[in-house]
Scaffold this motif. Sequence first.
Motif, PDB file in Angstrom:
ATOM      1  N   PHE A 444     -21.704 -26.207 -10.958  1.00  0.00           N
ATOM      2  CA  PHE A 444     -21.603 -25.025 -11.826  1.00  0.00           C
ATOM      3  C   PHE A 444     -23.008 -24.680 -12.305  1.00  0.00           C
ATOM      4  O   PHE A 444     -23.679 -25.532 -12.904  1.00  0.00           O
ATOM      5  N   ARG A 460     -10.886 -24.467 -18.222  1.00  0.00           N
ATOM      6  CA  ARG A 460     -10.509 -23.208 -17.569  1.00  0.00           C
ATOM      7  C   ARG A 460     -11.188 -22.080 -18.324  1.00  0.00           C
ATOM      8  O   ARG A 460     -11.219 -22.070 -19.559  1.00  0.00           O
ATOM      9  N   ASP A 461     -11.788 -21.141 -17.587  1.00  0.00           N
ATOM     10  CA  ASP A 461     -12.475 -20.010 -18.219  1.00  0.00           C
ATOM     11  C   ASP A 461     -11.395 -19.051 -18.734  1.00  0.00           C
ATOM     12  O   ASP A 461     -10.783 -18.323 -17.959  1.00  0.00           O
ATOM     13  N   ARG A 487     -20.057 -20.872 -14.721  1.00  0.00           N
ATOM     14  CA  ARG A 487     -18.811 -20.725 -13.955  1.00  0.00           C
ATOM     15  C   ARG A 487     -19.136 -20.121 -12.602  1.00  0.00           C
ATOM     16  O   ARG A 487     -20.176 -19.468 -12.440  1.00  0.00           O
ATOM     17  N   LYS A 488     -18.204 -20.343 -11.658  1.00  0.00           N
ATOM     18  CA  LYS A 488     -18.455 -19.775 -10.335  1.00  0.00           C
ATOM     19  C   LYS A 488     -17.666 -18.493 -10.171  1.00  0.00           C
ATOM     20  O   LYS A 488     -18.031 -17.611  -9.416  1.00  0.00           O
ATOM     21  N   MET A 489     -16.514 -18.376 -10.864  1.00  0.00           N
ATOM     22  CA  MET A 489     -15.733 -17.136 -10.789  1.00  0.00           C
ATOM     23  C   MET A 489     -15.055 -16.876 -12.128  1.00  0.00           C
ATOM     24  O   MET A 489     -14.784 -17.814 -12.894  1.00  0.00           O
ATOM     25  N   VAL A 490     -14.801 -15.615 -12.405  1.00  0.00           N
ATOM     26  CA  VAL A 490     -14.182 -15.235 -13.670  1.00  0.00           C
ATOM     27  C   VAL A 490     -12.777 -15.845 -13.749  1.00  0.00           C
ATOM     28  O   VAL A 490     -12.018 -15.804 -12.788  1.00  0.00           O
ATOM     29  N   ARG A 491     -12.478 -16.482 -14.893  1.00  0.00           N
ATOM     30  CA  ARG A 491     -11.172 -17.104 -15.163  1.00  0.00           C
ATOM     31  C   ARG A 491     -10.843 -18.257 -14.199  1.00  0.00           C
ATOM     32  O   ARG A 491      -9.688 -18.606 -13.999  1.00  0.00           O
ATOM     33  N   GLY A 492     -11.884 -18.795 -13.602  1.00  0.00           N
ATOM     34  CA  GLY A 492     -11.697 -20.002 -12.781  1.00  0.00           C
ATOM     35  C   GLY A 492     -12.040 -21.215 -13.628  1.00  0.00           C
ATOM     36  O   GLY A 492     -11.889 -21.196 -14.848  1.00  0.00           O
ATOM     37  N   ASN A 493     -12.561 -22.261 -12.967  1.00  0.00           N
ATOM     38  CA  ASN A 493     -13.019 -23.427 -13.723  1.00  0.00           C
ATOM     39  C   ASN A 493     -14.434 -23.178 -14.236  1.00  0.00           C
ATOM     40  O   ASN A 493     -15.177 -22.373 -13.657  1.00  0.00           O
ATOM     41  N   ALA A 494     -14.773 -23.836 -15.322  1.00  0.00           N
ATOM     42  CA  ALA A 494     -16.104 -23.628 -15.904  1.00  0.00           C
ATOM     43  C   ALA A 494     -16.589 -24.917 -16.541  1.00  0.00           C
ATOM     44  O   ALA A 494     -15.807 -25.840 -16.790  1.00  0.00           O
ATOM     45  N   ARG A 519     -10.081 -29.533 -19.393  1.00  0.00           N
ATOM     46  CA  ARG A 519      -9.686 -30.541 -18.400  1.00  0.00           C
ATOM     47  C   ARG A 519     -10.295 -31.891 -18.745  1.00  0.00           C
ATOM     48  O   ARG A 519      -9.730 -32.943 -18.542  1.00  0.00           O
TER      49      ARG A 519
END
Length: 526
Positions: A444, A460-461, A487-494, A519
């Motif tokens: 990340f 989780r984002d 984060r790598k994508m919006v509302r993904g893992n962060a 998590r």
Amino acid sequence: MPKVLVSDPIEQVGIDLLAQVAQVDIHTGLSPAELAAMIPGYDALMIRSGTKVTQEVIEAAHQLKIIGRAGVGVDNIDVPAATRKGIIVVNSPEGNTIAAAEHTLAMMMSLARHIPDANESMKAGKWDRKRFTGVEIYKKTLGIIGLGKIGSHVATVARAMGMKLLAYDPFLSTERADQLGCRLVELDVLFSESDFITLHLPKTPETQHLISGDTLAKMKPTARIINCARGGIIDEMALVTALKEGQIAGAALDVFEEEPLGESALRSLGMEAILTPHLGASTEEAQANVAIDVAEQIRDVLLGLPARSAVNIPGLRPDILEKLTPYMQLAETLGNLVGQLAGGRIESLEVRLQGELASNDSQPIVIAALKGLLSPALRERVNYVNAGLEAKERGIRVIETRDASQRDYSGSLCLIAKGPLESRSVTGALLGEHELRITSIDDFPINVSPTRHMLLTLHRDMPGIIGKIGSNLGSFNVNIASMQVGRKMVRGNAVMVISLDDPLPEGLLAEITKVQGIRDAYIVNL
Ligand SMILES: NC(=O)c1ccc[n+]([C@@H]2O[C@H](COP(=O)([O-])OP(=O)(O)OC[C@H]3O[C@@H](n4cnc5c(N)ncnc54)[C@H](O)[C@@H]3O)[C@@H](O)[C@H]2O)c1
Ligand SMILES: O=C(O)CC[C@@H](O)C(=O)O
């Protein structure tokens, strides 16, 4: 001629060695204020555990180049203050290993056979045989907490005496434990199955009161415990209660929460407790070993040569050191971080040199990364000299890779630590010539300056999560210095890294892990 101040009793052989190259003055029993007043004229200071080298002493030490600790623990020296002033701190990581292990074994035998009390009763003119019936150690189970140098020697001798061995050491490979004939188990198993328990781990915030009222309650009523490691790993008040109430059968202590031990309920216990005044390293051989080991290093540094067991500054040629120091600091910080994230058993460490770093001499960087990786477990015992060997003994495979094409920063370093179940990675770079940056965690992307106390979450984002963590910290009066989310994508893992002004209070991590969407959460202390 350079001047060396010796401020604790040191074996003559060490003094003689120093006298070949320096004027040696011996002044023992100095308070920090007296030492601060005396230190300005000295080039080197040699101590044991009695002298407190505080920040005040270090600030007054205008020409001091080296502090030599004739022993292992450097907890009586303000090492960060020394490092800031460029003063090398050296110790003797192995000189007293055998002495401390043998003292432990003597304590175990004394507990089993009541030798100190039987001797005292004889000297008082009695012939009391019945009172001193003991137990055998043959076929008994010895639980060893901390299977490093001293723990390993205790294991070897105890095994030869017919004991069954259990060990708990979260940083040790099963192969190494197998070689020593120890079954690696979780702490609760060790507590409930051992007849004797011996401690050989460092004292850290995590191991403070590892032996508490709760853990003593898990032991057999016939169990006996030995502490020749550091005071404070056992909660002394809880131990006194457990011994008085017969929750366990005995304890032998060489180290104490406060040293010298003052008035204490421990002193009023009967033959179930054996106390010695921090004698683990007090053998002629060990004192000669540590005195020679440290005197040789002081001599070498005064002659402009590198020290072999520097705790804080590596022994390299000054020109190489100057060029590599910032990258070594980066490697050590990243190693420490990835070690804390991996949280225990590590099977391999990949050290990936990227960009312009790929064309550099990798060895000092790999060593610095290993020193950082092992320092949560070994503290001051690991240094730039023994880090490679310590990693090998722990079964950690080192994989070195280079990728000159990676050009995000002029040079960057990626460390990947693989454990039995998962792998963790961190990348970092230098901003300008000296400023360290963590540039990714588990792939990340982030951009964080490493700080002393950090909270790291994998989550989780989703809306609201950052606010909830912030208010949790606020409710425990913990101040946030800075915060970064990657984060790598919006509302993904962060991943989130929060730099804190204060250490995280006990219990808060558990609260944070309960926040919906989290998590995992980690306290990182660098
Ligand atoms: N009584 C004395 O005079 C005396 C003399 C020398 C050393 N010591 C002390 O003895 C202790 C052991 O020294 P050593 O030379 O064997 O050190 P070492 O670094 O070789 O071994 C320490 C071991 O403890 C393990 N460890 C770290 N954290 C742990 C944890 N939370 N739970 C279980 N294991 C953990 C490490 O992985 C390592 O294997 C140290 O505390 C040292 O200061 C005391
Ligand atoms: O006797 C001493 O100097 C302390 C020995 C021991 O605790 C050490 O840290 O080396």
